[in-house]
Design a protein around this motif. Sequence first.
Motif, PDB file in Angstrom:
ATOM      1  N   THR A  34       0.824  -1.212   0.000  1.00 31.84           N
ATOM      2  CA  THR A  34       0.000   0.000   0.000  1.00 31.84           C
ATOM      3  C   THR A  34       0.861   1.265   0.000  1.00 31.84           C
ATOM      4  O   THR A  34       0.425   2.303  -0.478  1.00 31.84           O
ATOM      5  N   GLY A  35       2.096   1.168   0.507  1.00 31.92           N
ATOM      6  CA  GLY A  35       3.011   2.313   0.448  1.00 31.92           C
ATOM      7  C   GLY A  35       3.271   2.702  -1.005  1.00 31.92           C
ATOM      8  O   GLY A  35       3.356   3.883  -1.345  1.00 31.92           O
ATOM      9  N   ARG A  39       2.894   6.237  -2.866  1.00 31.23           N
ATOM     10  CA  ARG A  39       4.034   6.751  -3.628  1.00 31.23           C
ATOM     11  C   ARG A  39       3.615   7.055  -5.071  1.00 31.23           C
ATOM     12  O   ARG A  39       4.064   8.040  -5.657  1.00 31.23           O
ATOM     13  N   ARG A  95      10.467   5.000  -5.939  1.00 33.30           N
ATOM     14  CA  ARG A  95      11.425   4.815  -4.828  1.00 33.30           C
ATOM     15  C   ARG A  95      12.438   5.957  -4.774  1.00 33.30           C
ATOM     16  O   ARG A  95      13.391   5.892  -4.004  1.00 33.30           O
ATOM     17  N   VAL A 103       6.003  11.969   0.044  1.00 33.57           N
ATOM     18  CA  VAL A 103       4.910  10.984   0.184  1.00 33.57           C
ATOM     19  C   VAL A 103       4.161  11.063   1.516  1.00 33.57           C
ATOM     20  O   VAL A 103       2.931  10.914   1.550  1.00 33.57           O
ATOM     21  N   ALA A 107       0.244  11.346   1.790  1.00 33.98           N
ATOM     22  CA  ALA A 107      -0.485  10.287   2.510  1.00 33.98           C
ATOM     23  C   ALA A 107      -1.258  10.831   3.711  1.00 33.98           C
ATOM     24  O   ALA A 107      -2.078  10.123   4.288  1.00 33.98           O
ATOM     25  N   ARG A 113      -6.378   9.325   1.342  1.00 31.53           N
ATOM     26  CA  ARG A 113      -6.490   8.111   2.171  1.00 31.53           C
ATOM     27  C   ARG A 113      -7.820   7.403   1.927  1.00 31.53           C
ATOM     28  O   ARG A 113      -7.867   6.194   1.769  1.00 31.53           O
ATOM     29  N   GLY A 133       1.554  -1.881   5.162  1.00 32.22           N
ATOM     30  CA  GLY A 133       1.320  -0.434   5.190  1.00 32.22           C
ATOM     31  C   GLY A 133       1.481   0.138   6.577  1.00 32.22           C
ATOM     32  O   GLY A 133       2.368  -0.272   7.339  1.00 32.22           O
ATOM     33  N   ARG A 134       0.613   1.097   6.886  1.00 29.13           N
ATOM     34  CA  ARG A 134       0.671   1.758   8.199  1.00 29.13           C
ATOM     35  C   ARG A 134      -0.633   1.586   8.983  1.00 29.13           C
ATOM     36  O   ARG A 134      -0.643   1.678  10.193  1.00 29.13           O
ATOM     37  N   ARG A 161      17.685   1.063   4.019  1.00 34.67           N
ATOM     38  CA  ARG A 161      17.149   1.824   2.895  1.00 34.67           C
ATOM     39  C   ARG A 161      18.264   2.220   1.927  1.00 34.67           C
ATOM     40  O   ARG A 161      18.097   2.138   0.713  1.00 34.67           O
ATOM     41  N   ASP A 188       4.107  10.364   9.896  1.00 39.17           N
ATOM     42  CA  ASP A 188       3.207   9.202   9.823  1.00 39.17           C
ATOM     43  C   ASP A 188       2.519   8.926  11.162  1.00 39.17           C
ATOM     44  O   ASP A 188       1.370   8.502  11.199  1.00 39.17           O
TER      45      ASP A 188
HETATM   46  O1   DC Z   1       6.034   1.837   3.167  1.00 39.76           O
HETATM   47  P1   DC Z   1       6.555   3.018   2.376  1.00 39.76           P
HETATM   48  O2   DC Z   1       7.783   3.649   2.957  1.00 39.76           O
HETATM   49  O3   DC Z   1       6.715   2.734   0.935  1.00 39.76           O
HETATM   50  O4   DC Z   1       5.377   4.113   2.518  1.00 39.76           O
HETATM   51  C1   DC Z   1       5.465   5.352   1.885  1.00 39.76           C
HETATM   52  C2   DC Z   1       4.678   6.403   2.657  1.00 39.76           C
HETATM   53  O5   DC Z   1       3.284   6.163   2.552  1.00 39.76           O
HETATM   54  C3   DC Z   1       5.014   6.519   4.135  1.00 39.76           C
HETATM   55  O6   DC Z   1       5.431   7.840   4.425  1.00 39.76           O
HETATM   56  C4   DC Z   1       3.733   6.250   4.848  1.00 39.76           C
HETATM   57  C5   DC Z   1       2.666   6.241   3.808  1.00 39.76           C
HETATM   58  N1   DC Z   1       1.739   5.126   3.972  1.00 39.76           N
HETATM   59  C6   DC Z   1       0.574   5.345   4.656  1.00 39.76           C
HETATM   60  O7   DC Z   1       0.360   6.448   5.146  1.00 39.76           O
HETATM   61  N2   DC Z   1      -0.338   4.347   4.767  1.00 39.76           N
HETATM   62  C7   DC Z   1      -0.100   3.142   4.249  1.00 39.76           C
HETATM   63  N3   DC Z   1      -1.018   2.181   4.372  1.00 39.76           N
HETATM   64  C8   DC Z   1       1.113   2.896   3.561  1.00 39.76           C
HETATM   65  C9   DC Z   1       2.030   3.905   3.451  1.00 39.76           C
END
Ligand code: DC
Length: 229
Positions: A34-35, A39, A95, A103, A107, A113, A133-134, A161, A188
């Motif tokens: 989902t990130g 992105r 990336r 991002v 986000a 969202r 994801g988050r 990273r 985040d």
């Molecule tokens: O996992 P990642 O680093 O590729 O995620 C990129 C950005 O997207 C990160 O700053 C948080 C956001 N994100 C989010 O808010 N909700 C998610 N479900 C996935 C990622």
Amino acid sequence: MKKIVIAIDGFSSSGKSTMAKDLAKEIGYTYIDTGAMYRAVTLYCIQNKLIENGRIDEKTVQDSLSDIRITFQLNKDTGRPDACLNGINVEKEIRSMEVAGWVSLVAALGFVRRELVSKQQEMGKAKGVVMDGRDIGTVVFPDAELKIFVTASPEVRARRRVEELIAKGVDASYQEVLENVKKRDHIDSTREESPLRQAEDALVLDNSHISIPDQKKWLLEQYYRVINE
Ligand code: DC
């Protein structure tokens, strides 16, 4: 065999994507990053000049959401899905440090969202998915049968990273990446819309000092425990 939803949430560069991808492959599930979706929306904004002079043109981003189509395409070389934006493979572009720098702010937009969460719910409704994801265990699939919350120190994550970026041919400095990791953690976890937090029923995995094979073994044990319940 019973099919479930596996939600893997955690901090950026905590290794959750590698974990999630490997698990999905091993058990024959679909992996959804989902990130990559957040992105891809960010990349669209940059390409269409909706992010300029240090600000996001929120109104135009909102009006453009219906023009942003995000899909995944299996990469035969890596065996993993690549993100596509309006039919074009953008796995490398999403990336970049430029996308990483914006991002979290994209986000944090409520309308972004809501749109992506609804897409993710649609993608996972047949179950048999590993989604990372988050907010997967808290918002997207609060009823997921297995929830994992992954964490590691910012320094460990920044080092990972940098290695990942270098392997992909993207130039990166450790200091710059570490600052970006910390900044994203802050945005985040403090944003108003679905902040990053651990679901109460999630299992916590701090993988700062765990090898990838040990982590994989632990995760598979959790999966078999749940499907045999
Ligand atoms: O996992 P990642 O680093 O590729 O995620 C990129 C950005 O997207 C990160 O700053 C948080 C956001 N994100 C989010 O808010 N909700 C998610 N479900 C996935 C990622």
